[in-house]
Design a protein around this motif. Structure first.
Motif, PDB file in Angstrom:
ATOM      1  N   ALA A  88       0.830  -1.207   0.000  1.00  0.00           N
ATOM      2  CA  ALA A  88       0.000   0.000   0.000  1.00  0.00           C
ATOM      3  C   ALA A  88       0.865   1.257   0.000  1.00  0.00           C
ATOM      4  CB  ALA A  88      -0.938   0.004   1.208  1.00  0.00           C
ATOM      5  N   GLU A  89       1.873   1.257   0.843  1.00  0.00           N
ATOM      6  CA  GLU A  89       2.777   2.408   0.926  1.00  0.00           C
ATOM      7  C   GLU A  89       3.556   2.585  -0.376  1.00  0.00           C
ATOM      8  OE1 GLU A  89       6.803   3.609   3.337  1.00  0.00           O
ATOM      9  OE2 GLU A  89       5.333   2.354   4.353  1.00  0.00           O
ATOM     10  N   ARG A  90       4.124   1.513  -0.878  1.00  0.00           N
ATOM     11  CA  ARG A  90       4.952   1.560  -2.086  1.00  0.00           C
ATOM     12  C   ARG A  90       4.168   1.999  -3.312  1.00  0.00           C
ATOM     13  NH1 ARG A  90       7.194   2.049  -6.144  1.00  0.00           N
ATOM     14  NH2 ARG A  90       8.888   0.862  -7.064  1.00  0.00           N
ATOM     15  N   CYS A  91       2.872   1.684  -3.331  1.00  0.00           N
ATOM     16  CA  CYS A  91       2.034   1.997  -4.483  1.00  0.00           C
ATOM     17  C   CYS A  91       1.323   3.344  -4.356  1.00  0.00           C
ATOM     18  CB  CYS A  91       1.022   0.884  -4.707  1.00  0.00           C
ATOM     19  SG  CYS A  91       1.817  -0.681  -5.155  1.00  0.00           S
ATOM     20  N   GLY A  92       1.575   4.058  -3.265  1.00  0.00           N
ATOM     21  CA  GLY A  92       1.047   5.410  -3.122  1.00  0.00           C
ATOM     22  C   GLY A  92      -0.353   5.516  -2.564  1.00  0.00           C
ATOM     23  N   PHE A  93      -0.849   4.449  -1.958  1.00  0.00           N
ATOM     24  CA  PHE A  93      -2.169   4.532  -1.337  1.00  0.00           C
ATOM     25  C   PHE A  93      -2.046   5.239   0.005  1.00  0.00           C
ATOM     26  CE2 PHE A  93      -2.741   1.170  -4.397  1.00  0.00           C
ATOM     27  CZ  PHE A  93      -3.999   1.453  -4.902  1.00  0.00           C
ATOM     28  N   ALA A  94      -3.075   5.956   0.386  1.00  0.00           N
ATOM     29  CA  ALA A  94      -3.050   6.738   1.619  1.00  0.00           C
ATOM     30  C   ALA A  94      -2.925   5.860   2.859  1.00  0.00           C
ATOM     31  CB  ALA A  94      -4.309   7.598   1.719  1.00  0.00           C
ATOM     32  N   SER A  95      -3.436   4.638   2.766  1.00  0.00           N
ATOM     33  CA  SER A  95      -3.391   3.719   3.907  1.00  0.00           C
ATOM     34  C   SER A  95      -3.622   2.298   3.390  1.00  0.00           C
ATOM     35  CB  SER A  95      -4.496   4.068   4.910  1.00  0.00           C
ATOM     36  OG  SER A  95      -5.765   3.815   4.332  1.00  0.00           O
ATOM     37  N   PRO A  96      -3.311   1.310   4.224  1.00  0.00           N
ATOM     38  CA  PRO A  96      -3.626  -0.064   3.827  1.00  0.00           C
ATOM     39  C   PRO A  96      -5.139  -0.254   3.584  1.00  0.00           C
ATOM     40  CG  PRO A  96      -2.059  -0.091   5.621  1.00  0.00           C
ATOM     41  CD  PRO A  96      -2.509   1.338   5.458  1.00  0.00           C
ATOM     42  N   GLN A  97      -5.957   0.450   4.350  1.00  0.00           N
ATOM     43  CA  GLN A  97      -7.400   0.350   4.173  1.00  0.00           C
ATOM     44  C   GLN A  97      -7.820   0.890   2.804  1.00  0.00           C
ATOM     45  OE1 GLN A  97      -5.882   1.662   6.882  1.00  0.00           O
ATOM     46  NE2 GLN A  97      -6.342   0.086   8.393  1.00  0.00           N
ATOM     47  N   ALA A  98      -7.223   2.012   2.393  1.00  0.00           N
ATOM     48  CA  ALA A  98      -7.535   2.580   1.072  1.00  0.00           C
ATOM     49  C   ALA A  98      -7.129   1.610  -0.029  1.00  0.00           C
ATOM     50  CB  ALA A  98      -6.829   3.920   0.894  1.00  0.00           C
ATOM     51  N   PHE A  99      -5.992   0.959   0.166  1.00  0.00           N
ATOM     52  CA  PHE A  99      -5.548  -0.047  -0.803  1.00  0.00           C
ATOM     53  C   PHE A  99      -6.528  -1.206  -0.864  1.00  0.00           C
ATOM     54  CE2 PHE A  99      -3.177  -4.137  -1.213  1.00  0.00           C
ATOM     55  CZ  PHE A  99      -3.039  -4.097  -2.589  1.00  0.00           C
ATOM     56  N   ARG A 100      -6.946  -1.709   0.296  1.00  0.00           N
ATOM     57  CA  ARG A 100      -7.872  -2.840   0.324  1.00  0.00           C
ATOM     58  C   ARG A 100      -9.198  -2.507  -0.357  1.00  0.00           C
ATOM     59  NH1 ARG A 100      -5.594  -3.398   5.749  1.00  0.00           N
ATOM     60  NH2 ARG A 100      -4.318  -5.295   5.771  1.00  0.00           N
ATOM     61  N   ILE A 101      -9.689  -1.302  -0.142  1.00  0.00           N
ATOM     62  CA  ILE A 101     -10.945  -0.877  -0.775  1.00  0.00           C
ATOM     63  C   ILE A 101     -10.776  -0.844  -2.290  1.00  0.00           C
ATOM     64  CG2 ILE A 101     -12.495   1.089  -1.098  1.00  0.00           C
ATOM     65  CD1 ILE A 101     -12.051   1.670   1.950  1.00  0.00           C
ATOM     66  N   ALA A 102      -9.699  -0.232  -2.757  1.00  0.00           N
ATOM     67  CA  ALA A 102      -9.450  -0.163  -4.202  1.00  0.00           C
ATOM     68  C   ALA A 102      -9.291  -1.557  -4.792  1.00  0.00           C
ATOM     69  CB  ALA A 102      -8.202   0.676  -4.479  1.00  0.00           C
ATOM     70  N   TRP A 103      -8.582  -2.414  -4.073  1.00  0.00           N
ATOM     71  CA  TRP A 103      -8.350  -3.795  -4.536  1.00  0.00           C
ATOM     72  C   TRP A 103      -9.693  -4.533  -4.673  1.00  0.00           C
ATOM     73  CZ3 TRP A 103      -4.103  -6.332  -6.231  1.00  0.00           C
ATOM     74  CH2 TRP A 103      -4.179  -7.722  -6.325  1.00  0.00           C
ATOM     75  N   ARG A 104     -10.509  -4.440  -3.641  1.00  0.00           N
ATOM     76  CA  ARG A 104     -11.807  -5.142  -3.658  1.00  0.00           C
ATOM     77  C   ARG A 104     -12.691  -4.636  -4.780  1.00  0.00           C
ATOM     78  NH1 ARG A 104     -12.131  -4.509   2.487  1.00  0.00           N
ATOM     79  NH2 ARG A 104     -10.955  -6.314   3.180  1.00  0.00           N
ATOM     80  N   GLN A 105     -12.689  -3.325  -5.005  1.00  0.00           N
ATOM     81  CA  GLN A 105     -13.524  -2.757  -6.073  1.00  0.00           C
ATOM     82  C   GLN A 105     -13.091  -3.289  -7.430  1.00  0.00           C
ATOM     83  OE1 GLN A 105     -13.013   1.432  -5.431  1.00  0.00           O
ATOM     84  NE2 GLN A 105     -14.795   1.584  -4.115  1.00  0.00           N
ATOM     85  N   THR A 106     -11.805  -3.416  -7.633  1.00  0.00           N
ATOM     86  CA  THR A 106     -11.291  -3.874  -8.922  1.00  0.00           C
ATOM     87  C   THR A 106     -11.430  -5.383  -9.076  1.00  0.00           C
ATOM     88  OG1 THR A 106      -9.698  -2.072  -8.952  1.00  0.00           O
ATOM     89  CG2 THR A 106      -9.251  -3.911 -10.398  1.00  0.00           C
ATOM     90  N   GLU A 107     -11.067  -6.110  -8.044  1.00  0.00           N
ATOM     91  CA  GLU A 107     -11.059  -7.564  -8.140  1.00  0.00           C
ATOM     92  C   GLU A 107     -12.460  -8.175  -8.134  1.00  0.00           C
ATOM     93  OE1 GLU A 107      -8.311  -9.398  -8.864  1.00  0.00           O
ATOM     94  OE2 GLU A 107      -7.438  -7.415  -9.066  1.00  0.00           O
ATOM     95  N   SER A 108     -13.451  -7.427  -7.683  1.00  0.00           N
ATOM     96  CA  SER A 108     -14.804  -7.975  -7.642  1.00  0.00           C
ATOM     97  C   SER A 108     -15.526  -7.810  -8.985  1.00  0.00           C
ATOM     98  CB  SER A 108     -15.624  -7.294  -6.538  1.00  0.00           C
ATOM     99  OG  SER A 108     -15.853  -5.938  -6.857  1.00  0.00           O
ATOM    100  N   LEU A 109     -14.883  -7.118  -9.924  1.00  0.00           N
ATOM    101  CA  LEU A 109     -15.532  -6.899 -11.237  1.00  0.00           C
ATOM    102  C   LEU A 109     -15.493  -8.117 -12.090  1.00  0.00           C
ATOM    103  CD1 LEU A 109     -14.204  -3.324 -12.044  1.00  0.00           C
ATOM    104  CD2 LEU A 109     -16.450  -3.994 -11.191  1.00  0.00           C
TER     105      LEU A 109
END
Length: 97
Positions: free
Chosen positions: A76-97
């Motif tokens: 999450a940090e390396r990829c520029g997400f504001a927090s691990p939670q923000a990364f998880r939300i983005a991941w879930r939104q993309t992977e659930s498609l």
């Protein structure tokens, strides 16, 4: 394919997926407003600026997670997400498609 300012913006984001400055800062590098850059980007590239950037960050995250040596927090940090939670939300939104 992107051209002109949009190609430069796309190139900058491709080279630095973890770019964590505001999109206004990115636009100012090309002497335009964010709104104008976003419009140009959409017209030239066929995808929104934020959507393009998010896909780059998630692609990088996918590669790092496949490597197996990175924790979710580090990814999450390396990829520029504001927090691990923000990364998880983005991941879930993309992977659930």
């Amino acid at each position: 394919m992107c051209a002109g300012r949009t190609a430069s913006g796309a190139g900058l984001l491709s080279d630095q997926p973890a770019f964590d400055q505001s999109y206004e800062v990115l636009a100012s590098r090309f002497a335009v407003s964010y709104r104008h850059l976003a419009r140009l980007f959409q017209q030239a590239c066929g995808v929104g600026l934020k959507q393009y950037h998010q896909s780059l960050r998630l692609d990088l995250a996918r590669r790092l997670l496949k490597d197996g040596h990175w924790s979710v927090e580090r990814v999450a940090e390396r990829c520029g997400f504001a927090s691990p939670q923000a990364f998880r939300i983005a991941w879930r939104q993309t992977e659930s498609l």
